[in-house]
Design a protein around this motif. Structure first.
Motif, PDB file in Angstrom:
ATOM      1  N   ASN A   1       0.823  -1.205   0.000  1.00  0.00           N
ATOM      2  CA  ASN A   1       0.000   0.000   0.000  1.00  0.00           C
ATOM      3  C   ASN A   1       0.861   1.260   0.000  1.00  0.00           C
ATOM      4  OD1 ASN A   1      -2.321  -1.506  -0.015  1.00  0.00           O
ATOM      5  ND2 ASN A   1      -2.621  -1.401   2.192  1.00  0.00           N
ATOM      6  N   LEU A   2       1.967   1.240   0.734  1.00  0.00           N
ATOM      7  CA  LEU A   2       2.864   2.392   0.765  1.00  0.00           C
ATOM      8  C   LEU A   2       3.475   2.639  -0.607  1.00  0.00           C
ATOM      9  CD1 LEU A   2       4.338   4.507   2.508  1.00  0.00           C
ATOM     10  CD2 LEU A   2       6.100   2.791   2.905  1.00  0.00           C
ATOM     11  N   ILE A   3       3.894   1.576  -1.284  1.00  0.00           N
ATOM     12  CA  ILE A   3       4.487   1.719  -2.619  1.00  0.00           C
ATOM     13  C   ILE A   3       3.441   2.215  -3.616  1.00  0.00           C
ATOM     14  CG2 ILE A   3       5.425   0.391  -4.550  1.00  0.00           C
ATOM     15  CD1 ILE A   3       6.933  -1.279  -2.451  1.00  0.00           C
ATOM     16  N   LEU A   4       2.218   1.687  -3.534  1.00  0.00           N
ATOM     17  CA  LEU A   4       1.167   2.142  -4.450  1.00  0.00           C
ATOM     18  C   LEU A   4       0.841   3.619  -4.244  1.00  0.00           C
ATOM     19  CD1 LEU A   4      -1.260  -0.898  -4.450  1.00  0.00           C
ATOM     20  CD2 LEU A   4       0.234  -0.133  -6.296  1.00  0.00           C
ATOM     21  N   LYS A   5       0.769   4.059  -2.995  1.00  0.00           N
ATOM     22  CA  LYS A   5       0.507   5.476  -2.715  1.00  0.00           C
ATOM     23  C   LYS A   5       1.639   6.356  -3.237  1.00  0.00           C
ATOM     24  CE  LYS A   5      -2.302   4.821   1.406  1.00  0.00           C
ATOM     25  NZ  LYS A   5      -2.368   5.012   2.874  1.00  0.00           N
ATOM     26  N   SER A   6       2.869   5.882  -3.053  1.00  0.00           N
ATOM     27  CA  SER A   6       4.026   6.650  -3.520  1.00  0.00           C
ATOM     28  C   SER A   6       4.024   6.758  -5.041  1.00  0.00           C
ATOM     29  CB  SER A   6       5.324   5.991  -3.058  1.00  0.00           C
ATOM     30  OG  SER A   6       5.383   5.966  -1.662  1.00  0.00           O
ATOM     31  N   LEU A   7       3.752   5.658  -5.738  1.00  0.00           N
ATOM     32  CA  LEU A   7       3.704   5.688  -7.203  1.00  0.00           C
ATOM     33  C   LEU A   7       2.578   6.583  -7.713  1.00  0.00           C
ATOM     34  CD1 LEU A   7       4.445   1.981  -8.151  1.00  0.00           C
ATOM     35  CD2 LEU A   7       5.886   3.977  -8.576  1.00  0.00           C
ATOM     36  N   LEU A   8       1.437   6.517  -7.058  1.00  0.00           N
ATOM     37  CA  LEU A   8       0.309   7.363  -7.460  1.00  0.00           C
ATOM     38  C   LEU A   8       0.656   8.835  -7.272  1.00  0.00           C
ATOM     39  CD1 LEU A   8      -2.616   7.533  -8.432  1.00  0.00           C
ATOM     40  CD2 LEU A   8      -3.315   7.406  -6.034  1.00  0.00           C
ATOM     41  N   SER A   9       1.268   9.166  -6.139  1.00  0.00           N
ATOM     42  CA  SER A   9       1.661  10.556  -5.893  1.00  0.00           C
ATOM     43  C   SER A   9       2.696  11.021  -6.915  1.00  0.00           C
ATOM     44  CB  SER A   9       2.241  10.710  -4.485  1.00  0.00           C
ATOM     45  OG  SER A   9       1.277  10.409  -3.525  1.00  0.00           O
ATOM     46  N   PHE A  10       3.644  10.174  -7.241  1.00  0.00           N
ATOM     47  CA  PHE A  10       4.670  10.520  -8.212  1.00  0.00           C
ATOM     48  C   PHE A  10       4.048  10.766  -9.590  1.00  0.00           C
ATOM     49  CE2 PHE A  10       7.839   9.193 -11.388  1.00  0.00           C
ATOM     50  CZ  PHE A  10       8.838  10.113 -11.107  1.00  0.00           C
ATOM     51  N   CYS A  11       3.147   9.874 -10.014  1.00  0.00           N
ATOM     52  CA  CYS A  11       2.508  10.025 -11.327  1.00  0.00           C
ATOM     53  C   CYS A  11       1.630  11.263 -11.382  1.00  0.00           C
ATOM     54  CB  CYS A  11       1.694   8.786 -11.664  1.00  0.00           C
ATOM     55  SG  CYS A  11       2.712   7.341 -11.973  1.00  0.00           S
ATOM     56  N   LEU A  12       0.892  11.524 -10.316  1.00  0.00           N
ATOM     57  CA  LEU A  12       0.059  12.726 -10.289  1.00  0.00           C
ATOM     58  C   LEU A  12       0.919  13.983 -10.274  1.00  0.00           C
ATOM     59  CD1 LEU A  12      -2.805  11.694  -7.861  1.00  0.00           C
ATOM     60  CD2 LEU A  12      -2.912  11.951 -10.348  1.00  0.00           C
ATOM     61  N   GLY A  13       2.056  13.921  -9.597  1.00  0.00           N
ATOM     62  CA  GLY A  13       2.978  15.058  -9.599  1.00  0.00           C
ATOM     63  C   GLY A  13       3.540  15.316 -10.990  1.00  0.00           C
ATOM     64  N   LEU A  14       3.899  14.249 -11.717  1.00  0.00           N
ATOM     65  CA  LEU A  14       4.379  14.414 -13.092  1.00  0.00           C
ATOM     66  C   LEU A  14       3.285  14.988 -13.991  1.00  0.00           C
ATOM     67  CD1 LEU A  14       6.489  11.202 -13.735  1.00  0.00           C
ATOM     68  CD2 LEU A  14       7.306  13.531 -13.460  1.00  0.00           C
ATOM     69  N   LEU A  15       2.076  14.501 -13.822  1.00  0.00           N
ATOM     70  CA  LEU A  15       0.953  15.004 -14.615  1.00  0.00           C
ATOM     71  C   LEU A  15       0.701  16.478 -14.327  1.00  0.00           C
ATOM     72  CD1 LEU A  15      -1.376  14.364 -16.580  1.00  0.00           C
ATOM     73  CD2 LEU A  15      -2.760  13.821 -14.565  1.00  0.00           C
ATOM     74  N   LEU A  16       0.714  16.852 -13.069  1.00  0.00           N
ATOM     75  CA  LEU A  16       0.508  18.250 -12.691  1.00  0.00           C
ATOM     76  C   LEU A  16       1.629  19.132 -13.236  1.00  0.00           C
ATOM     77  CD1 LEU A  16      -1.237  20.226 -11.062  1.00  0.00           C
ATOM     78  CD2 LEU A  16       0.249  19.762  -9.109  1.00  0.00           C
ATOM     79  N   MET A  17       2.863  18.656 -13.176  1.00  0.00           N
ATOM     80  CA  MET A  17       3.988  19.422 -13.702  1.00  0.00           C
ATOM     81  C   MET A  17       3.832  19.608 -15.208  1.00  0.00           C
ATOM     82  SD  MET A  17       8.059  18.611 -13.448  1.00  0.00           S
ATOM     83  CE  MET A  17       8.013  17.316 -14.687  1.00  0.00           C
ATOM     84  N   TYR A  18       3.412  18.561 -15.908  1.00  0.00           N
ATOM     85  CA  TYR A  18       3.228  18.638 -17.343  1.00  0.00           C
ATOM     86  C   TYR A  18       2.102  19.624 -17.675  1.00  0.00           C
ATOM     87  CZ  TYR A  18       1.927  17.250 -22.078  1.00  0.00           C
ATOM     88  OH  TYR A  18       1.635  17.255 -23.421  1.00  0.00           O
ATOM     89  N   LEU A  19       1.032  19.606 -16.923  1.00  0.00           N
ATOM     90  CA  LEU A  19      -0.093  20.526 -17.173  1.00  0.00           C
ATOM     91  C   LEU A  19       0.297  21.961 -16.898  1.00  0.00           C
ATOM     92  CD1 LEU A  19      -3.096  18.486 -15.756  1.00  0.00           C
ATOM     93  CD2 LEU A  19      -2.546  18.919 -18.150  1.00  0.00           C
TER      94      LEU A  19
END
Length: 58
Positions: free
Chosen positions: A36-54
């Motif tokens: 669960n910790l790894i999944l939360k970390s990956l989700l946060s990382f992907c959302l951060g990349l998406l937000l940076m791209y936007l």
């Protein structure tokens, strides 16, 4: 003749299996927590990349 609780070989094996079951249960719990910790970390990382791209695109 009655056997004392400490001398009963079946009691020793039962105690051993109880400990192994507890260990396996704890390992599964710990594995689920790390997953669960790894999944939360990956989700946060992907959302951060998406937000940076936007934000870079605007």
């Amino acid at each position: 003749m009655l056997l004392k609780k400490g001398n009963d070989p079946s009691n020793d094996s039962r105690h051993m299996f109880d400990n192994e079951t507890e260990d396996e249960s704890y390992k599964r719990y710990k594995h689920a927590c790390y997953r669960n910790l790894i999944l939360k970390s990956l989700l946060s990382f992907c959302l951060g990349l998406l937000l940076m791209y936007l934000l870079e695109g605007c």
